[in-house]
Enzyme design. Structure first.
Site, mmCIF file in Angstrom:
data_model
loop_
_atom_site.group_PDB
_atom_site.id
_atom_site.type_symbol
_atom_site.label_atom_id
_atom_site.label_comp_id
_atom_site.label_asym_id
_atom_site.label_seq_id
_atom_site.Cartn_x
_atom_site.Cartn_y
_atom_site.Cartn_z
ATOM 1 N N GLY A 1 0.705 -1.308 -0.163
ATOM 2 C CA GLY A 1 -0.080 -0.042 0.099
ATOM 3 C C GLY A 1 0.775 1.176 0.075
ATOM 4 C CE LYS B 1 -5.833 1.210 -4.971
ATOM 5 N NZ LYS B 1 -5.969 -0.332 -4.462
ATOM 6 N NE ARG C 1 -7.544 -4.319 1.708
ATOM 7 C CZ ARG C 1 -6.307 -4.049 1.287
ATOM 8 N NH1 ARG C 1 -5.437 -4.740 1.690
ATOM 9 N NH2 ARG C 1 -6.158 -3.103 0.403
ATOM 10 C CB VAL D 1 -12.036 0.832 -0.509
ATOM 11 C CG1 VAL D 1 -12.785 2.124 -0.589
ATOM 12 C CG2 VAL D 1 -11.396 1.232 1.043
ATOM 13 N NE ARG E 1 -10.910 4.610 -2.104
ATOM 14 C CZ ARG E 1 -10.046 3.855 -1.833
ATOM 15 N NH1 ARG E 1 -9.476 4.335 -0.605
ATOM 16 N NH2 ARG E 1 -9.835 2.619 -2.246
HETATM 17 C C1 MV4 Z 1 6.274 0.784 -7.334
HETATM 18 C C2 MV4 Z 1 6.397 2.035 -8.201
HETATM 19 C C3 MV4 Z 1 7.368 1.833 -9.403
HETATM 20 N N1 MV4 Z 1 8.085 1.120 -9.529
HETATM 21 N N2 MV4 Z 1 6.921 -0.140 -7.811
HETATM 22 C C4 MV4 Z 1 2.756 2.250 -4.594
HETATM 23 C C5 MV4 Z 1 1.659 1.474 -3.786
HETATM 24 C C6 MV4 Z 1 2.134 0.101 -3.780
HETATM 25 N N3 MV4 Z 1 1.246 -0.915 -3.793
HETATM 26 C C7 MV4 Z 1 3.475 0.106 -4.913
HETATM 27 N N4 MV4 Z 1 3.615 1.306 -5.406
HETATM 28 C C8 MV4 Z 1 4.421 1.502 -6.351
HETATM 29 N N5 MV4 Z 1 5.225 0.510 -6.628
HETATM 30 C C9 MV4 Z 1 8.030 -0.088 -8.836
HETATM 31 N N6 MV4 Z 1 8.930 -1.017 -8.884
HETATM 32 C C10 MV4 Z 1 5.189 2.904 -8.142
HETATM 33 C C11 MV4 Z 1 4.682 2.669 -7.245
HETATM 34 C C12 MV4 Z 1 3.478 4.009 -6.854
HETATM 35 C C13 MV4 Z 1 4.093 4.956 -6.261
HETATM 36 C C14 MV4 Z 1 5.545 5.016 -5.747
HETATM 37 C C15 MV4 Z 1 6.022 5.988 -5.461
HETATM 38 C C16 MV4 Z 1 5.088 7.333 -5.087
HETATM 39 C C17 MV4 Z 1 3.785 7.204 -5.584
HETATM 40 C C18 MV4 Z 1 3.200 6.059 -6.010
HETATM 41 C C19 MV4 Z 1 1.821 6.048 -6.364
HETATM 42 C C20 MV4 Z 1 1.380 4.659 -7.047
HETATM 43 C C21 MV4 Z 1 2.173 3.831 -7.378
#
Ligand code: MV4
Length: 459
Positions: free
Chosen positions: A164, A237, A292, A295, A338
């Site tokens: 998350g 989100k 789970r 939302v 949301r």
């Molecule tokens: C990443 C990524 C880019 N590269 N992994 C964010 C939520 C989590 N479930 C995984 N996330 C991310 N993983 C890799 N290898 C980008 C995100 C990401 C994010 C990262 C930094 C700041 C804001 C973000 C928003 C959405 C997703």
């Protein structure tokens, strides 16, 4: 077989579960904190019991009190909703050992997929694409730097116990990497009591697209297509939709197959979500599995016509899925906004307080999942989401126009909300053209006039 369910949650999801139980003829027992005495889930459940003071740590997170309530209520099952104890494998195990059905996967599965490095390894073995990264957790910054250099910068440092987006760090070169690694470790220890970290190649502005899956105890499993959750702010989100405007039939099929492979590799039972990041070229990579109900499950419900909470209860009862993959399609376009008690012009700070006037939207193709009502007080103790507005129709345009219409009908007085902010996003050409990636909100705010947000909250 399940006669009575304890709902170990609050707010709109508790209400959502009460409603599903009613339709199935299942008795419900609500639990509530002192702050939630006037909540709708308490009023609408068949029974309710207070489990402690307002703070989540002293109420909805207290496994002991919830299990005591379950014993008093003589329930057969516990539905954990989302957040709180929903992905706590110890709680699921305690339910199992008390002979209470935990409505979700087995405790072992929660543990296995809760370790994000182990989850990566598990699905990769089954042939699901993952982002190039470390094999398991990294000992120290020296070993980690070597791996990062091998992968190539930029890299993202993630907590094994995270998910998350909490406690993530991006490093652009070997010099900053060691410092980022150490601060990520401190943060992970503080947040999760587990400082284990792994690294992945950092993808710039990917789309966040997740697949809903359902699996029964008899080895049957289906996916219910995807949700595009790219519109997020600080890992929260804001808008979700199904189908994704980015996927075509071919990519949906390939990702759906990968999602089922991951589900199978996890030996999964119940409702789950396989999260992928998708790059601009349509390459997709598994990032984590959520064990789970989420939302945003309602957009899948409206796009497919399947009631996910009822399915969760049927699966937990030991029943077989009543459909196969060929019976499922995204026949409608659904979108969710949301609604939060927050002030966009003040950095989206929470705006708890009494809702003085409340009137929710309605009409054709509009669903509102909310525990709010006129006179209800939004507590500062819990997250600020007070409602989910879901609109749906034959096409994306219909669903989007309907959402704008629905949001325009919403009357909420006494607290600040993000309704006008959401309306501005819905009118934005980039969003309407389906171009949003995970960088969308940041970019949107950056290109709006300086005083834009001042107009986005009004009492
Ligand atoms: C990443 C990524 C880019 N590269 N992994 C964010 C939520 C989590 N479930 C995984 N996330 C991310 N993983 C890799 N290898 C980008 C995100 C990401 C994010 C990262 C930094 C700041 C804001 C973000 C928003 C959405 C997703």
């Amino acid at each position: 077989m399940i006669r009575k369910i304890l709902i170990a949650n609050r707010g709109e999801i508790a209400l959502r579960i009460v409603r599903a139980c009613r339709e199935l003829g299942i008795q419900t027992m609500a639990v509530y904190s002192e702050a939630d005495e006037q909540s709708l889930h308490v009023q609408l459940a068949d029974e309710a019991i207070c489990i402690g003071p307002a703070s989540g740590a002293e109420s909805y997170l207290r496994a002991d009190r919830i299990l005591s309530a379950a014993e008093i209520g003589d329930v057969d099952a516990i539905h954990p909703g989302y957040g709180f104890l929903s992905e706590n494998s110890e709680f699921a195990e305690q339910c199992e050992s008390c002979n209470i059905i935990f409505i979700g996967p087995r405790s072992e599965t929660i543990m296995k997929m809760g370790d994000k490095a182990k989850a990566r390894e598990t699905v990769a073995k089954a042939g699901v694409p993952i982002i190039p990264g470390s094999d398991g957790p990294l000992e120290n910054e020296h070993a980690a730097t070597k791996v990062a250099q091998k992968i190539g910068f930029p890299v993202i440092i993630k907590a094994v116990a995270g998910g998350g987006g909490r406690g993530m760090r991006i490093a652009h070169n070997a010099v900053t990497f060691a410092k980022e690694f150490q601060s990520a470790r401190l943060e992970a220890v503080k947040a999760f009591g587990n400082g284990e970290l792994y690294v992945e190649k950092y993808l710039e502005s990917p789309r966040h697209i997740e697949f809903q899956v359902l699996a029964d105890m008899h080895g049957n499993m289906v996916h219910l297509g995807e949700r595009d959750c790219s519109v997020q702010r600080r890992h929260q989100k804001v808008i979700e939709e199904s189908p994704s405007p980015f996927l075509d039939k071919n990519l949906r099929n390939r990702m759906g197959k990968a999602a089922l492979k991951a589900t199978q590799a996890a030996d999964y039972v119940n409702a789950g979500t396989i999260e992928f990041l998708v790059d601009a070229k349509g390459n997709f990579y598994f990032i984590e599995m959520n064990t789970r109900i989420q939302v945003e499950h309602a957009v899948t419900e409206e796009a497919t016509g399947i009631d996910l909470i009822k399915e969760q209860i049927q699966i937990a009862s030991g029943n077989r899925l009543g459909f196969t993959q060929k019976d499922i399609s995204l026949t409608k376009h659904a979108i969710e906004c949301r609604i939060c008690a927050e002030n966009p012009s003040k950095g989206f700070i929470p705006s708890p307080g009494e809702i003085e006037l409340y009137s929710a939207p309605g009409g054709h193709g509009v669903r509102v999942d909310s525990h709010a009502y006129g006179g209800y007080t939004v507590s500062p103790y819990y997250d600020s989401m007070i409602s989910k507005v879901i609109t749906f129709g034959r096409t994306r345009k219909i669903a989007l126009d309907r959402m704008y219409r629905a949001l325009s009908e919403y009357l909420i007085r006494g607290i600040d909300t993000n309704v006008d902010f959401l309306k501005a996003v819905l009118m934005d050409p980039a969003f309407r053209q389906g171009e949003a990636t995970t960088s969308y909100i940041e970019e949107f705010l950056a290109r709006m006039p300086k005083d834009f947000l001042d107009k986005q909250s009004k009492d």
